[in-house]
Write an enzyme that holds these catalytic residues in place. Structure first.
Site, PDB file in Angstrom:
ATOM      1  N   ASP A 137       0.848  -1.187   0.000  1.00 35.97           N
ATOM      2  CA  ASP A 137       0.000   0.000   0.000  1.00 35.97           C
ATOM      3  C   ASP A 137       0.886   1.240   0.000  1.00 35.97           C
ATOM      4  O   ASP A 137       1.718   1.419   0.885  1.00 35.97           O
ATOM      5  CB  ASP A 137      -0.898  -0.010   1.245  1.00 35.97           C
ATOM      6  CG  ASP A 137      -2.044   0.987   1.145  1.00 35.97           C
ATOM      7  OD1 ASP A 137      -2.017   1.828   0.233  1.00 35.97           O
ATOM      8  OD2 ASP A 137      -2.952   0.924   1.991  1.00 35.97           O
ATOM      9  N   ASP A 162      -3.547   2.487  -5.647  1.00 33.48           N
ATOM     10  CA  ASP A 162      -2.383   2.515  -4.748  1.00 33.48           C
ATOM     11  C   ASP A 162      -2.220   1.255  -3.894  1.00 33.48           C
ATOM     12  O   ASP A 162      -1.469   1.254  -2.929  1.00 33.48           O
ATOM     13  CB  ASP A 162      -2.460   3.739  -3.835  1.00 33.48           C
ATOM     14  CG  ASP A 162      -3.723   3.764  -2.982  1.00 33.48           C
ATOM     15  OD1 ASP A 162      -4.615   2.917  -3.200  1.00 33.48           O
ATOM     16  OD2 ASP A 162      -3.829   4.627  -2.097  1.00 33.48           O
ATOM     17  N   GLU A 163      -2.925   0.167  -4.265  1.00 33.09           N
ATOM     18  CA  GLU A 163      -2.850  -1.074  -3.483  1.00 33.09           C
ATOM     19  C   GLU A 163      -2.589  -2.265  -4.392  1.00 33.09           C
ATOM     20  O   GLU A 163      -3.166  -2.365  -5.473  1.00 33.09           O
ATOM     21  CB  GLU A 163      -4.164  -1.323  -2.738  1.00 33.09           C
ATOM     22  CG  GLU A 163      -4.348  -0.552  -1.464  1.00 33.09           C
ATOM     23  CD  GLU A 163      -5.611  -1.016  -0.752  1.00 33.09           C
ATOM     24  OE1 GLU A 163      -5.505  -1.894   0.129  1.00 33.09           O
ATOM     25  OE2 GLU A 163      -6.692  -0.521  -1.092  1.00 33.09           O
TER      26      GLU A 163
END
Length: 380
Positions: free
Chosen positions: A9, A102-103
């Site tokens: 993350d 974003d993960e």
């Protein structure tokens, strides 16, 4: 064989990207979001210490942290940096799932005997930070749920490994809020009967949980006991989504055409939000009665909100349909897609509008995509 699943993350991704452009924002409270009536898209850890969090109304955020620097989001930049990170991960692991902008989930099962999963993951994160300038955290464990919870506990700049024999000791003292599928309603329901920690939840009879919260009770019990068999889904970027309508009789009815476009845009925008995607290119297509086919497209800031996309689509149609001949087909396409976890343009739209979209999407997911539509929409 125990699985080796990593959750990565990017720390305060929008803020971190913005700081790459302006070093003066380092170490100060930063809020990425819209105007006074908008909501917080992301905020720095310095702002979080004042109680600010994502999706909070901007007015409230600035009351809590009046000295915060407010910056408008740049989805072009966010998409570019996300793609850079994606490419680095893809080059170094056999199986990756991109869960959002974003993960990431990585399946490194069986690689311990070759590299050492923790060592490999740590090297990848160092490469990401070195080549993109972005901070990132990760957790390595036996499944997606435990790894995701682990990353949340490790941030910021966290590196955590939770081996199989330590899964339950790690989970037990944590709040049930840490479980990804526990929202505010479920938390309140369980809290009222004294279930606030994962350990207490894990010791509940699964039948009781099913009676309380329905079919999700069994899944929630499994997660509380560190059980999650969901696979890491191989990442593949979808290029576009589109919808077309062929008229039963060739038509020159402009208002009907505009209604059709409205209905198609609404349907496609719902698909984008459901799949956590954003579009950057809108295309409108028409086919005349003589089979001449024309298209027009425009590039836009990344978006998934009906009202914004509809504005562009109708402008394109107005420029495209100039021959005043009958049409036999009309279509809309969204392309230039990227992963984005927000359901709308958080940088320009109001809190009220965001709540409206969330309510509409909830109804569509429950009753079908045609359950609620704009007054100008047309069922297609």
């Amino acid at each position: 064989m125990n699985r080796s699943i990593v959750h990565m993350d990017l720390d305060t991704f929008f803020v971190s990207c913005t700081r790459l452009l302006d070093s003066r924002l380092e170490g100060v409270p930063v809020i990425v979001g819209g105007g006074e009536r908008g909501v917080v898209a992301s905020c720095s850890y310095e702002a979080r210490r004042f109680g600010v969090h994502s999706a909070m109304p901007m007015k409230m955020a600035l009351r809590l942290c009046p000295d915060a620097k407010v910056v408008k989001g740049d989805y072009e930049l966010f998409s570019k940096k996300s793609n850079e990170v994606t490419e680095i991960i893809q080059e170094n692991v056999p199986l990756m799932e991109k869960a959002s902008i974003d993960e990431f989930y990585l399946d490194l099962s069986g690689m311990d005997k070759f590299f050492g999963c923790y060592k490999l993951t740590n090297e990848i994160t160092q490469t990401i930070t070195k080549e993109t300038g972005l901070p990132i955290s990760f957790a390595l464990s036996t499944n997606k749920t435990v790894s995701k919870i682990g990353t949340g506990e490790a941030k910021p700049l966290g590196r955590l490994e939770i081996k199989s024999d330590l899964v339950q000791p790690f989970l037990n003292p944590l709040s049930i809020r840490k479980i990804p599928m526990v929202g505010s309603v479920t938390f309140q329901l369980l809290s009222r009967i004294g279930i606030r920690t994962i350990q207490t939840l894990s010791e509940m009879p699964v039948e009781v949980l099913q009676q309380m919260i329905g079919k999700n009770g069994s899944e929630l019990w499994k997660k509380a006991n560190g059980i999650d068999e969901s696979p890491v889904i191989p990442y593949s970027e979808r290029k576009s989504i589109s919808k077309e309508h062929t008229f039963t009789e060739d038509t020159i009815d402009v208002e009907n055409m505009r209604s059709l476009i409205s209905g198609m845009v609404e349907n496609l925008a719902f698909q984008l939000r459901e799949q956590k995607l954003l579009t950057s290119i809108v295309t409108v297509k028409i086919r005349y009665a003589n089979f001449d086919t024309e298209t027009k497209q425009c590039r836009i800031p990344y978006n998934s909100a009906d009202h914004t996309l509809l504005k562009y689509a109708l402008e394109l149609f107005k420029k495209l349909y100039t021959r005043r001949m009958r049409l036999r087909l009309i279509g809309v396409k969204f392309s230039g897609l990227v992963h984005g976890q927000h359901q709308m343009n958080l940088f320009e739209d109001t809190e009220e509008l965001m709540n409206l979209y969330q309510a509409m999407d909830k109804m569509k997911k429950r009753f079908g995509s045609d359950a609620v539509q704009r007054a100008s929409g047309y069922l297609v």
